[in-house]
Design a protein around this motif. Structure first.
Motif, PDB file in Angstrom:
ATOM      1  N   SER A   1       1.056  -1.215   0.069  1.00  0.00           N
ATOM      2  CA  SER A   1       0.577  -0.234  -0.192  1.00  0.00           C
ATOM      3  C   SER A   1       0.599   1.137   0.229  1.00  0.00           C
ATOM      4  O   SER A   1       0.236   2.518  -0.501  1.00  0.00           O
ATOM      5  CB  SER A   1      -0.537  -0.080   0.799  1.00  0.00           C
ATOM      6  OG  SER A   1      -0.320  -0.121   2.427  1.00  0.00           O
TER       7      SER A   1
ATOM      8  N   LEU B   1       0.104   4.702  -2.223  1.00  0.00           N
ATOM      9  CA  LEU B   1      -0.004   5.903  -1.914  1.00  0.00           C
ATOM     10  C   LEU B   1       0.934   6.655  -2.429  1.00  0.00           C
ATOM     11  O   LEU B   1      -0.124   7.764  -2.971  1.00  0.00           O
ATOM     12  CB  LEU B   1      -0.082   5.686  -0.727  1.00  0.00           C
ATOM     13  CG  LEU B   1      -0.629   7.043   0.149  1.00  0.00           C
ATOM     14  CD1 LEU B   1      -1.558   7.052  -0.046  1.00  0.00           C
ATOM     15  CD2 LEU B   1      -0.784   6.734   1.477  1.00  0.00           C
TER      16      LEU B   1
ATOM     17  N   GLY C   1      -0.042   7.649  -6.573  1.00  0.00           N
ATOM     18  CA  GLY C   1      -1.050   8.446  -6.577  1.00  0.00           C
ATOM     19  C   GLY C   1      -0.778  10.462  -5.529  1.00  0.00           C
ATOM     20  O   GLY C   1      -1.190  10.848  -6.891  1.00  0.00           O
ATOM     21  N   ILE C   2       0.296  10.309  -4.509  1.00  0.00           N
ATOM     22  CA  ILE C   2       0.196  11.780  -4.116  1.00  0.00           C
ATOM     23  C   ILE C   2       1.300  11.915  -4.995  1.00  0.00           C
ATOM     24  O   ILE C   2       1.074  13.298  -6.151  1.00  0.00           O
ATOM     25  CB  ILE C   2       0.644  11.539  -3.067  1.00  0.00           C
ATOM     26  CG1 ILE C   2       0.400  10.735  -1.891  1.00  0.00           C
ATOM     27  CG2 ILE C   2       1.463  12.584  -2.561  1.00  0.00           C
ATOM     28  CD1 ILE C   2       0.831  11.067  -0.660  1.00  0.00           C
ATOM     29  N   TRP C   3       2.487  11.256  -5.960  1.00  0.00           N
ATOM     30  CA  TRP C   3       3.522  11.723  -6.837  1.00  0.00           C
ATOM     31  C   TRP C   3       2.347  12.137  -8.817  1.00  0.00           C
ATOM     32  O   TRP C   3       2.615  13.761  -9.139  1.00  0.00           O
ATOM     33  CB  TRP C   3       4.212  10.989  -7.151  1.00  0.00           C
ATOM     34  CG  TRP C   3       5.006  10.938  -8.321  1.00  0.00           C
ATOM     35  CD1 TRP C   3       6.207  11.936  -8.270  1.00  0.00           C
ATOM     36  CD2 TRP C   3       4.830  10.699  -9.920  1.00  0.00           C
ATOM     37  NE1 TRP C   3       6.677  12.097  -9.775  1.00  0.00           N
ATOM     38  CE2 TRP C   3       6.054  10.959 -10.250  1.00  0.00           C
ATOM     39  CE3 TRP C   3       4.352  10.056 -10.654  1.00  0.00           C
ATOM     40  CZ2 TRP C   3       6.415  10.810 -11.563  1.00  0.00           C
ATOM     41  CZ3 TRP C   3       3.787   9.147 -11.903  1.00  0.00           C
ATOM     42  CH2 TRP C   3       5.102  10.566 -12.549  1.00  0.00           C
TER      43      TRP C   3
ATOM     44  N   GLY D   1      -0.772  13.488  -8.372  1.00  0.00           N
ATOM     45  CA  GLY D   1      -1.826  14.643  -8.015  1.00  0.00           C
ATOM     46  C   GLY D   1      -0.378  15.981  -7.872  1.00  0.00           C
ATOM     47  O   GLY D   1      -0.594  16.859  -7.742  1.00  0.00           O
TER      48      GLY D   1
ATOM     49  N   SER E   1      -5.432  10.513  -9.931  1.00  0.00           N
ATOM     50  CA  SER E   1      -4.765  10.341  -8.158  1.00  0.00           C
ATOM     51  C   SER E   1      -5.910  10.656  -7.577  1.00  0.00           C
ATOM     52  O   SER E   1      -5.188   9.288  -6.676  1.00  0.00           O
ATOM     53  CB  SER E   1      -3.729  11.747  -8.091  1.00  0.00           C
ATOM     54  OG  SER E   1      -4.664  12.855  -8.500  1.00  0.00           O
ATOM     55  N   ALA E   2      -6.742  10.862  -7.357  1.00  0.00           N
ATOM     56  CA  ALA E   2      -7.080  10.633  -5.965  1.00  0.00           C
ATOM     57  C   ALA E   2      -8.347   8.936  -6.290  1.00  0.00           C
ATOM     58  O   ALA E   2      -8.050   8.685  -5.289  1.00  0.00           O
ATOM     59  CB  ALA E   2      -8.657  11.124  -6.557  1.00  0.00           C
TER      60      ALA E   2
ATOM     61  N   ILE F   1      -4.388   7.721  -4.675  1.00  0.00           N
ATOM     62  CA  ILE F   1      -4.254   7.506  -3.118  1.00  0.00           C
ATOM     63  C   ILE F   1      -5.849   6.951  -2.602  1.00  0.00           C
ATOM     64  O   ILE F   1      -4.712   6.381  -1.187  1.00  0.00           O
ATOM     65  CB  ILE F   1      -5.092   9.439  -2.593  1.00  0.00           C
ATOM     66  CG1 ILE F   1      -3.721  10.097  -3.915  1.00  0.00           C
ATOM     67  CG2 ILE F   1      -4.605   9.613  -1.860  1.00  0.00           C
ATOM     68  CD1 ILE F   1      -3.988  12.066  -3.460  1.00  0.00           C
TER      69      ILE F   1
ATOM     70  N   GLY G   1      -4.885   2.841  -1.980  1.00  0.00           N
ATOM     71  CA  GLY G   1      -4.025   3.396  -1.088  1.00  0.00           C
ATOM     72  C   GLY G   1      -3.939   3.284   0.321  1.00  0.00           C
ATOM     73  O   GLY G   1      -3.522   2.226   1.525  1.00  0.00           O
ATOM     74  N   VAL G   2      -4.575   4.857   0.925  1.00  0.00           N
ATOM     75  CA  VAL G   2      -5.570   4.698   1.878  1.00  0.00           C
ATOM     76  C   VAL G   2      -6.062   3.730   2.342  1.00  0.00           C
ATOM     77  O   VAL G   2      -5.911   3.224   3.747  1.00  0.00           O
ATOM     78  CB  VAL G   2      -5.967   6.011   2.432  1.00  0.00           C
ATOM     79  CG1 VAL G   2      -6.487   6.205   4.177  1.00  0.00           C
ATOM     80  CG2 VAL G   2      -5.059   7.082   1.553  1.00  0.00           C
TER      81      VAL G   2
END
Length: 276
Positions: free
Chosen positions: A21, A25, A28-30, A32, A45-46, A49, A52-53
């Motif tokens: 995970s 995550l 996804g942050i990268w 965005g 990205s959303a 993320i 991942g969460v």
């Protein structure tokens, strides 16, 4: 009392899931945060993320609940797994249903196929015919430069006509064959007077940023690509569902073991208290 095998197995599986995970995550942050990211990447990205969460929280609950015998966390873990099984099952059935219709049509003396939006399921048609949705998809197609390869290749007319184009290239990067336009090179065509009733003949332009992105054939190419990808995802989901059901069953065993151990501990404690 020693841990049961099921508790250890749930702990190991969730430790692996937790480690997986972290990069999910991070990706996804990268996506965005990229200043030069495309519309597609920002749009993705959303959900990345969120996945991942979700994996991180659920795996932590399963890990702590099984190894430390915390029933409330293990109960939450089993509930989340049950919801995941239901969602995956529903999506898999839905994916098979909406991708059941539609296929590319072979064109005489052409290596590629052409795609018509009306051949596909009504649900998929409505998604791309919605202007708000299509504007996002169109921006995504332009950012990802789906026609770049055709624009750069120096093909002759015969080479182009016998090329194996993808659904997006066939639908978005050239005019329909029924228009009878004359191939010049790359994505350039010379319009001619035609009796074709296909509205895409009027929507086509040699402008490299527009081409046939406003055509019905482009929407059909997107739907054909979605159909292919969703079918692949649905097949993978079937395998993943079997794995998740097995893990869920092991988790249920671990939960039952925890309750039994807690009852036994309480019983022994009560017996000792009674003889004190």
């Amino acid at each position: 009392m020693a841990f049961r095998l099921s508790n250890n197995l749930v702990g190991i599986l969730n430790a692996i899931t937790f480690l997986l995970s972290v990069p999910v995550l991070g990706v996804g942050i990268w996506l965005g945060a990229r200043a030069d990211g495309t519309e597609c990447e920002r749009y993705l990205s959303a959900p990345v993320i969120a996945i991942g969460v979700f994996l991180m929280v659920v795996s932590l609950a399963g890990l702590v609940g099984s190894c430390c015998r915390v029933n409330c966390l293990l109960w939450f873990y089993l509930f989340a797994m049950f919801v995941l099984i239901v969602v995956l099952f529903a999506f898999t059935v839905f994916a098979f249903v909406v991708t059941n219709k539609g296929a590319g049509e072979a064109v005489s003396d052409r290596g590629y196929k052409e795609y018509r939006l009306g051949d596909y399921s009504n649900w998929l048609q409505k998604r791309v015919e919605n202007n708000k949705n299509w504007n996002k998809i169109r921006k995504c197609l332009q950012d990802s430069k789906v026609c770049k390869k055709l624009q750069e290749d120096k093909w002759t007319q015969d080479q182009f006509f016998h090329a194996d184009l993808s659904p997006l290239e066939s639908g978005c990067c050239k005019p329909p064959t029924s228009c009878n336009y004359i191939y010049v090179g790359g994505t350039s065509w010379t319009p001619v007077n035609t009796n074709s009733t296909d509205p895409d003949c009027r929507n086509w332009t040699n402008d490299g940023t527009a081409l046939c992105y406003g055509c019905q054939s482009c929407k059909a190419g997107v739907v054909a690509t979605l159909k292919r990808d969703w079918k692949r995802v649905a097949v993978v989901n079937v395998v993943f569902l079997v794995f998740i059901v097995i893990v869920y069953s092991v988790g249920c065993c671990a939960f039952r073991n925890n309750r039994r151990d807690n009852r036994n501990s309480g019983y022994r404690g009560g017996s000792k208290g009674g003889y004190a």
